[in-house]
Write an enzyme that holds these catalytic residues in place. Structure first.
Site, PDB file in Angstrom:
ATOM      1  N   LYS A  48     -11.999   6.865  -9.794  1.00 38.58           N
ATOM      2  CA  LYS A  48     -11.234   8.097 -10.034  1.00 38.58           C
ATOM      3  C   LYS A  48      -9.741   7.778 -10.094  1.00 38.58           C
ATOM      4  O   LYS A  48      -9.019   8.282 -10.957  1.00 38.58           O
ATOM      5  CB  LYS A  48     -11.533   9.126  -8.929  1.00 38.58           C
ATOM      6  N   GLN A  92     -13.927  12.920  -0.964  1.00 39.84           N
ATOM      7  CA  GLN A  92     -15.156  12.231  -1.388  1.00 39.84           C
ATOM      8  C   GLN A  92     -16.289  12.510  -0.389  1.00 39.84           C
ATOM      9  O   GLN A  92     -16.131  12.302   0.814  1.00 39.84           O
ATOM     10  CB  GLN A  92     -14.887  10.717  -1.491  1.00 39.84           C
ATOM     11  N   ASP A 115     -12.958  19.858  -7.719  1.00 37.72           N
ATOM     12  CA  ASP A 115     -14.399  19.606  -7.688  1.00 37.72           C
ATOM     13  C   ASP A 115     -15.172  20.900  -7.947  1.00 37.72           C
ATOM     14  O   ASP A 115     -16.361  20.869  -8.242  1.00 37.72           O
ATOM     15  CB  ASP A 115     -14.800  19.062  -6.302  1.00 37.72           C
TER      16      ASP A 115
END
Ligand code: NAD
Length: 277
Positions: A48, A92, A115
Site C-alpha cells: 500500500k 491493517q 477502507d
C-alpha cells in the site's frame, strides 16, 4: 472464455489517479497503521505504501508494537483524524486479540475511512447513497464496468457474507440493479443456487471450492479468494481449470481482484482529498 485482467485494469486506474494528482494543489495523504509484526500484514502494508508513492501521494506508514494499549491506538487515530495532510486512515486488520477492532474502526473519522468499514459508510452504502465504499467490492464493480456488463436485472450470487467483502459486495450489486442472493456456510444446495446465476462473486477463503459444473454456461465468475497451497502456489476459491471453459468471463488468481483492492484504496483516498480541497 475471456480473462478479466485485474492487473491491467488496476494499472490503468493508478495511471488515471496519478494524472489527477498532478493537477491538485496538494498531494492526497494516506496513513496506514500496522500493529504487531504479522508477516502477511507487513507485506500488505508495504504494498500500500509503495502504491501511494507510485501515484504521488503523501504516505505515512505507522508501525506500532503488538502490545500497544487500546488507548494508545485510539489516540493515534484521533491525532490522524485532525491532521490536515491525511485524507485517508487505514488500520491493517486483523488486530491482536486484546484490541477492540470495532471500536478502532468506529474511531476513524468517516470522512477519512478509506477502507469504507465505518458503520456510517456501510449505512450509506445500504441506503444507496454511498460515500466511501469498501475497496474490494468497489474494485469488483470497476472490473464489471470495464468489461461492459449490464448488471440491471441480472441474477447474482455472492458466496461469503463477511463485513469486508460479501455483504458490501451484495449491496453494490443490488445498488446496480441486480437481483442478489447471498450464500454462506449454512446455505443449503449451493450448487443449485449457483446454477441460476448470471454473475457469481466468491469470497469464502476455501481453496478451489467452487467447481465448474456448478456454474451456468456463460456466467461471469469473480474470484476474490486468495489462498496459498502447501506447494506455495496461490489459488482462488474457484477451481479455475474446471470453470474457465464454462464461464464467459473469469478473474484469475493472482492478477484478478487482488490488484484492484489497492488501486481502489488509492481511488478512495483521492476522492476523500478532493472533498476537502
Ligand atoms: P471470512 O472468513 O471473513 O468470511 C468467509 C465467508 O465465507 C463467511 O461468510 C462464511 O459463512 C462463508 N463460508 C465459509 N464456508 C463456506 C461454505 N462451505 N460455503 C459457503 N460459504 C462459506 O473471509 P473474507 O475476509 O470475506 O475473505 C474471503 C476470501 O477473500 C479469503 O480468501 C481472503 O483472503 C480473500 N480476500 C481477498 C481480498 C482481495 O483483495 N482480493 C480482499 C479480502 C479478502
Amino acid at each position: 472464455m475471456s480473462i478479466i485482467d485485474g492487473k491491467q485494469i488496476a494499472k490503468d486506474l493508478r495511471q488515471s489517479i496519478k494524472s489527477q494528482v498532478d493537477n491538485l494543489n496538494r498531494a492526497p495523504g494516506l496513513a496506514v497503521i500496522l500493529v504487531g509484526d504479522d508477516p502477511a500484514s507487513a507485506v500488505y502494508v508495504r504494498n500500500k505504501d509503495n502504491a501511494c508513492k507510485e501515484v504521488g501521494f503523501y504516505s505515512e506508514k505507522i508501525d506500532k508494537p503488538a502490545d500497544i494499549t487500546q488507548e494508545e491506538l485510539l489516540s493515534e487515530i484521533k491525532r490522524l483524524n485532525t491532521d490536515d495532510r491525511i485524507d485517508g486512515i487505514l488500520v491493517q486488520l486483523p488486530l491482536p486479540n486484546h484490541l477492540d477492532t470495532n471500536l478502532v474502526i468506529e474511531t476513524i473519522s468517516p470522512e477519512k475511512d478509506v477502507d469504507g468499514f465505518h458503520s456510517e459508510n456501510i449505512g450509506k452504502l445500504m441506503q444507496n447513497k454511498p460515500y466511501l465504499r469498501p475497496c474490494t467490492p468497489k474494485g469488483v464493480m470497476t472490473m464489471l464496468a470495464t468489461i461492459g456488463v449490464d448488471i440491471v436485472g441480472k441474477d447474482c450470487v455472492v458466496v461469503g457474507a463477511s463485513n469486508i467483502v460479501g455483504r458490501p459486495m451484495a449491496m453494490e450489486l443490488l445498488n446496480a440493479g441486480a437481483t442478489v442472493t447471498i450464500c454462506h456456510s449454512r446455505t443449503q444446495d449451493l450448487p443449485g443456487k449457483l446454477k441460476l446465476a448470471d454473475i457469481v462473486v466468491v469470497a469464502v477463503g476455501i481453496p478451489q471450492m467452487i467447481k465448474g459444473e456448478w456454474i451456468k454456461d456463460g456466467a461471469i465468475v469473480i474470484d476474490v479468494g486468495i489462498n496459498r497451497l502447501d506447494s506455495g502456489k496461490l489459488v482462488g476459491d474457484v477451481d479455475f481449470e474446471s470453470t474457465k471453459d464454462i464461464a464467459s468471463w473469469i478473474t484469475p488468481v493472482p492478477g484478478g481482484v487482488g490488484p484492484m483492492t489497492i488501486a481502489t484504496l488509492l481511488e478512495n483516498t483521492l476522492s476523500s482529498c478532493k472533498e476537502k480541497i
